[in-house]
Design an enzyme around this catalytic site. Sequence first.
Site, short mmCIF file in Angstrom:
data_model
loop_
_atom_site.label_atom_id
_atom_site.label_comp_id
_atom_site.label_asym_id
_atom_site.label_seq_id
_atom_site.Cartn_x
_atom_site.Cartn_y
_atom_site.Cartn_z
N SER A 119 1.02 -1.29 -0.01
CA SER A 119 0.00 -0.02 -0.20
C SER A 119 0.80 1.20 0.07
O SER A 119 1.94 1.37 0.47
CB SER A 119 -0.87 -0.01 1.39
OG SER A 119 -1.60 1.36 1.49
N TYR A 150 -1.23 0.19 10.39
CA TYR A 150 -1.50 -0.49 8.79
C TYR A 150 -0.33 -0.19 8.09
O TYR A 150 0.30 -1.32 7.49
CB TYR A 150 -2.61 0.38 8.12
CG TYR A 150 -3.06 -0.34 6.72
CD1 TYR A 150 -3.38 -1.67 6.65
CD2 TYR A 150 -2.79 0.50 5.58
CE1 TYR A 150 -3.80 -2.03 5.12
CE2 TYR A 150 -3.13 0.02 4.37
CZ TYR A 150 -3.57 -1.21 4.09
OH TYR A 150 -3.87 -1.75 3.15
N LYS A 201 -22.89 9.65 0.36
CA LYS A 201 -23.49 10.74 1.09
C LYS A 201 -24.29 11.68 0.09
O LYS A 201 -25.12 12.40 0.45
CB LYS A 201 -22.18 11.39 1.52
CG LYS A 201 -21.56 10.96 2.82
CD LYS A 201 -20.20 11.72 3.22
CE LYS A 201 -19.63 11.06 4.59
NZ LYS A 201 -18.54 11.94 4.93
#
Length: 332
Positions: A119, A150, A201
């Site tokens: 990542s 992470y 949203k």
Amino acid sequence: MEGQRVLVAGAGGFIGGHLVAEFRRQGQTQIRAVDIKPFDQWYQRFDDVENLQLDLREKQACLEACADTARVYQLAADMGGMGFIENNKAACMISVLINTHMIQAALEHKVQQYLYSSSACVYNASKQTSEDVVPLTEADAYPAMPEDGYGWEKLFSERMCRHFREDFGLYTRVPRFHNVYGPNGTWDGGREKAPAAICRKVIDAKVNGRKEIEIWGNGKQTRSFMYIDDCILGVQKIMDSNILEPINLGSSELVTINGLVTMVEEIAGLKLKRRYNLDAPKGVNGRNSDNAMILERLGWEPDTRLRDGMEKTYAWIYDQYMARREGRAVQI
């Protein structure tokens, strides 16, 4: 043929599900799909695939998953968007058990090729303090100061791939994903990432006649977002390349969070008042992918326009939102 099986670990998740789907489209018949989630919670599941529900934190489960397998795509992890990883650092770190046991199992079963999905959260935070970001090169992971929790787990597991390759001759490849988005992924519940959250949203406001949207942070944060089709193609290219070191796999199209909201508003055909939540998780101020290495080594880079990918993502999330509203089955 026996021994030519491909394993997708994390196949019940967003990227893993798309990877299994692509292998099926290519005509591969020996596909093993593994995830910890119950089958009815997988984003994509196919009856002609060997589907296993296993907890890959356990060594025995990894040995079972890797048995008689030629290629392993290790995508399994306990993760989500910034709202999840900033509030679940210990859970993110526990994924080191998955990666440790999977790479040991791959070695024991003499797997031919092993890909580990890393990542952009491995990158040094001091290089991501400004919205006017300089794109991150692969060398910017060191000196190490990754995303707490992470990012540290991802960086450690990258090193493990390197040392298993150097010490034991295991074929390992490591793409560093930059913010993957698209249909058939998480869009609600706390693990969703910014593109999906903003789509939800805006859809919620449109359907319910609301005039306002909450934005995490000040909206000036900059990011690049890679469409899922580019991710799946890049994973396959990197797996079959001669690139030994970790490499960026991301779009270089930079956008602010405000700009992403504007894009989704345009897709939805409305304009909302913006309320900025400065106390919410927002991640680093700026991050973009430097694609010089992938262009040099593969002659290719992710190139789906953000607007094009977001239109497809919005349409899928809208359908899911309306299905849930009407009491029909949905993927969260």
